[in-house]
Design a protein around this motif. Sequence first.
Motif, short mmCIF file in Angstrom:
data_model
loop_
_atom_site.label_atom_id
_atom_site.label_comp_id
_atom_site.label_asym_id
_atom_site.label_seq_id
_atom_site.Cartn_x
_atom_site.Cartn_y
_atom_site.Cartn_z
N ILE A 58 -46.56 -12.46 -19.71
CA ILE A 58 -45.47 -12.75 -20.64
C ILE A 58 -44.14 -12.73 -19.87
N PRO A 59 -43.10 -13.36 -20.43
CA PRO A 59 -41.78 -13.30 -19.80
C PRO A 59 -41.27 -11.86 -19.75
N PHE A 60 -40.35 -11.60 -18.85
CA PHE A 60 -39.78 -10.26 -18.71
C PHE A 60 -38.84 -9.96 -19.88
N ASP A 61 -38.92 -8.75 -20.38
CA ASP A 61 -38.07 -8.28 -21.48
C ASP A 61 -36.88 -7.52 -20.88
N GLU A 62 -35.70 -8.11 -20.91
CA GLU A 62 -34.51 -7.50 -20.32
C GLU A 62 -34.01 -6.29 -21.10
N HIS A 63 -34.60 -6.02 -22.26
CA HIS A 63 -34.17 -4.88 -23.07
C HIS A 63 -35.01 -3.63 -22.81
N LEU A 64 -35.97 -3.72 -21.90
CA LEU A 64 -36.80 -2.55 -21.59
C LEU A 64 -35.93 -1.41 -21.04
N GLN A 65 -36.23 -0.21 -21.51
CA GLN A 65 -35.49 0.97 -21.07
C GLN A 65 -36.22 1.74 -19.96
N ALA A 66 -37.47 1.39 -19.72
CA ALA A 66 -38.26 2.01 -18.66
C ALA A 66 -39.33 1.03 -18.22
N LEU A 67 -39.85 1.25 -17.02
CA LEU A 67 -40.83 0.31 -16.44
C LEU A 67 -42.05 1.08 -15.90
N PRO A 68 -42.82 1.75 -16.76
CA PRO A 68 -43.97 2.53 -16.29
C PRO A 68 -45.08 1.65 -15.74
N ASP A 69 -45.54 1.97 -14.54
CA ASP A 69 -46.67 1.26 -13.91
C ASP A 69 -46.45 -0.25 -13.92
N PHE A 70 -45.24 -0.66 -13.68
CA PHE A 70 -44.90 -2.08 -13.83
C PHE A 70 -45.23 -2.87 -12.58
N LYS A 71 -45.86 -4.03 -12.75
CA LYS A 71 -46.22 -4.90 -11.62
C LYS A 71 -45.59 -6.27 -11.71
N GLY A 72 -44.99 -6.62 -12.83
CA GLY A 72 -44.33 -7.91 -12.95
C GLY A 72 -45.29 -9.08 -12.98
N ASN A 73 -44.75 -10.27 -12.76
CA ASN A 73 -45.56 -11.48 -12.75
C ASN A 73 -46.14 -11.72 -11.37
#
Length: 288
Positions: A58-73
């Motif tokens: 999915i597209p990135f959500d610029e409103h996220l307040q945290a990025l747990p275990d995030f790997k991106g696209n």
Amino acid sequence: MTTAKLSFTMVYRPLFITLLGAFAISADTHAQMDAERLTPAGSDLAPQINSATRFSQIPFDEHLQALPDFKGNSCEQLLIPLRALNGAKGEYETSAAYAQRLEQIRTANLAGSITASSIVSFEATRHASISSEYDADAKVLSVYFSMSPSSEIMSGGQSIASAVIDLLERNVDSYVAENIYGRKSDVTRTRAKVCAIGFKNLKFEPGRAEIHMQIEADKAPAARKNLGLIYVGQLSAPYLLKYSYSQAPTVSLPVDFEAVGDVIMLQLKKAYLYDRQTGEIHRVADYK
């Protein structure tokens, strides 16, 4: 006997060949790349991470307040559909026809709910050469990072920056080189295929960026250990360009390195410095 770069005489000697492995070149005058291919993400972000690819669909959500275990696209995953779009202007194509074709391209689906006009994110920690130092008196953590190696890409007549995201292939062997004075060196030769991203709004400038942030001494060690970097940007025409970076061997640095591949073009919007373990966002840099 054949002649190698910088007046070396080359005697070929196989060392080893591997795919999807590590590669490195020296820092400062030659730049530094990390030693591993991206590690698959965990399963904590099940709604956001595709079970097959382990990357966001999915597209990135610029409103996220945290990025747990995030790997991106996935840079690699987006290459195939972007190649099929043919987003570059043809030599015999008028500007009006190209603009009309781009309007159709922007709505094209690439993966999951990602389209050719989506805001996407790429986890860039592995190849970003991140370092840091802490000032206990000022309680300031200074973080330094560089796009490594950042190849100069020409787009629309302008020199822009790029950053390697994925190592797709690596072939390594070695040879013995001799200079005109008879001095011999064992040269390690690496040929790599990469997937990179290019920043249409960021001029190419060798060097490093730095960020300073206030943090208590008891929290600084963990923060330094888990520092991560994410680039966020909007996919943009011509969508794909070619990546090329090389380093010629010398007697003092016997490394013969060349990396080629594709560059996914972005209008860079943000860069996140975050904690890869907790997902806490330390700083966000905005770009226009």
